[in-house]
Design an enzyme around this catalytic site. Sequence first.
Site, PDB file in Angstrom:
ATOM      1  N   CYS A  83      -3.786 -18.203  37.997  1.00  0.00           N
ATOM      2  CA  CYS A  83      -4.693 -17.299  37.281  1.00  0.00           C
ATOM      3  C   CYS A  83      -6.066 -17.940  37.149  1.00  0.00           C
ATOM      4  CB  CYS A  83      -4.153 -16.977  35.901  1.00  0.00           C
ATOM      5  SG  CYS A  83      -2.619 -16.010  35.917  1.00  0.00           S
ATOM      6  N   CYS A 376      -8.718  -6.541  49.948  1.00  0.00           N
ATOM      7  CA  CYS A 376      -8.428  -7.363  48.770  1.00  0.00           C
ATOM      8  C   CYS A 376      -9.350  -8.577  48.695  1.00  0.00           C
ATOM      9  CB  CYS A 376      -6.965  -7.806  48.753  1.00  0.00           C
ATOM     10  SG  CYS A 376      -6.497  -8.848  50.147  1.00  0.00           S
TER      11      CYS A 376
END
Length: 419
Positions: A83, A376
Site C-alpha cells: 500500500c 491501469c
Amino acid sequence: MSRLTTHVDVHLDGVAHGGWCVGRHEGQVVFVRHALPGERVRARITEETRRFLRAEAVEVLEASPDRVAPPCPFAGPGRCGGCDWQHASLDAQRRLKAQVVAEQLRRIAGIDREVAVEELPGTPDGLGWRTRVRFAVTPDGTVGLRRHRSHSIEPVDYCPLAHPGIDRLNVPRKTWRNAAEIEVAAAAGTGDTLVTVTPARTGTPELPALDSPVTVLRRSRNGRVQPPRGRHGVTENAAGRRWWVSAGAFWQIHPAAAETLTGAVLDALDPQPGQTALDLYCGVGLFAGALGAAVGPQGRVFGVESGAEAVRDARHNLRDLPQVQITRADVATHLRRWTPLRIDLVVADPPRSGMGADVVRRLAALRPQRIAYVSCDPATFARDLAVFAEHGYRMDGLRAFDAFPMTHHVECVGVLLPA
C-alpha cells in the site's frame, strides 16, 4: 558516512507517479514515501542516484490535514510495500491519483485535462476489496508480503485489503513449509475460493488444513498448475453473465471493477447491431461478451489474447455467442490480419506495460470509429496516447476509477476518436 544511512528534513511540494511525494534537499530532488504534499518530514534516505534521492518519512514534523492513522498494523516505513496511501484519507487518495493522471497526460502526451477519480461501490472504507492476494513465504514457512522495492518479507497475520472470502481461510496464520508463494483468490459474487501454491526449491509443499472449504492447487517449477484435488478456477458474476476464470487467468481484483469498467466501455463505444468490434488483450472475454451481445447476431467481435488458459476460458464463457471469435495470438502480429476488414469499434485492455508504439500504429491503420483504451498505468497510457495523436487519433473522453484503494494504482478508460 554514506547517505544511505542519513536522514534529511524535507518539505513536500507535490505528488509523483508511484506513491511518492516530491521535495528538494540542498537543490536535489527527493522522492519520499509515507508522506503527503504540504508536509515537512524527516526522511531516511534509501537510494541515491546522480539525479535524485529516494527516501521514506520516518517522522512527520508538520502534518497535512489529509493525514490519518493507517488502518493496517503492517504499513509504514520499511514494512509491507503493498500500500502507498494508507496514511491519507480516501478523498485525499483520489485527489492525489487524479493529480498524477493529469500530470502524466500533460507531461507525456501534451494533453491538458482536468481529471476526477471515481469511487467504486461496495468498499466505503477502502478495505476488504482485494479478491486476489499473492503472499510470500519465508524459508521457515511463515507467510508475509514483500517490502517496498525489496525481496525481503514482512510477516503478516492478515491483510486488511483482502476480501472477507480470503480472510476466512486464515492463510497467513498457517505454516506453509517448502512453499515460495501462495496466491489466494475469492470470487465475491459466488463464494468460490482458490489457493495456488508455488513450491520452494527445498521440496514438496506441505499443505496445512485451512479454515474454510477451498480448492488447493500446486504450481510446478515450469509454471503449470497441478490440482491435487477439486477444480482449478473460480466462477465470477459480472455484466449479466457467469465467467469461469482459471488459476493464472486475469480478472479484475475489486469486486465492482468488472461491472463498472464494462459499463464504461459500452458507454464509450456505444455499440450498435451489425457492427464489427475488436477486443484486444481480451482475457477471459469480459468486454468481448458485452460487445457480442450489443452488436447481435449480425455483428462480429474478434478477441485476441496470448494466454492459453485465458483463451480456453473465453471460448467456454462465450460459447453461446457465435458472433464472437477468440484467437490465441500476439496482438501486434495479429492486427495485420484485419487490414481488409472494416473495423468499427475497439476495446484494448493491455497489461501495465501498455500497448506500445507498434500496436498503436497498426491499430490506427485500421481506422476504427471509436477506441476504448482501458489502462491501469497512467504513464504508459499517456505514452500511447501521444503515439495515437501522431497517427490521427485524439482523446475525446476520460473516466478514472479508484479500483485499488490504499495503493497508488488507478484504472482509466479513455475514448479515442479520429482527429
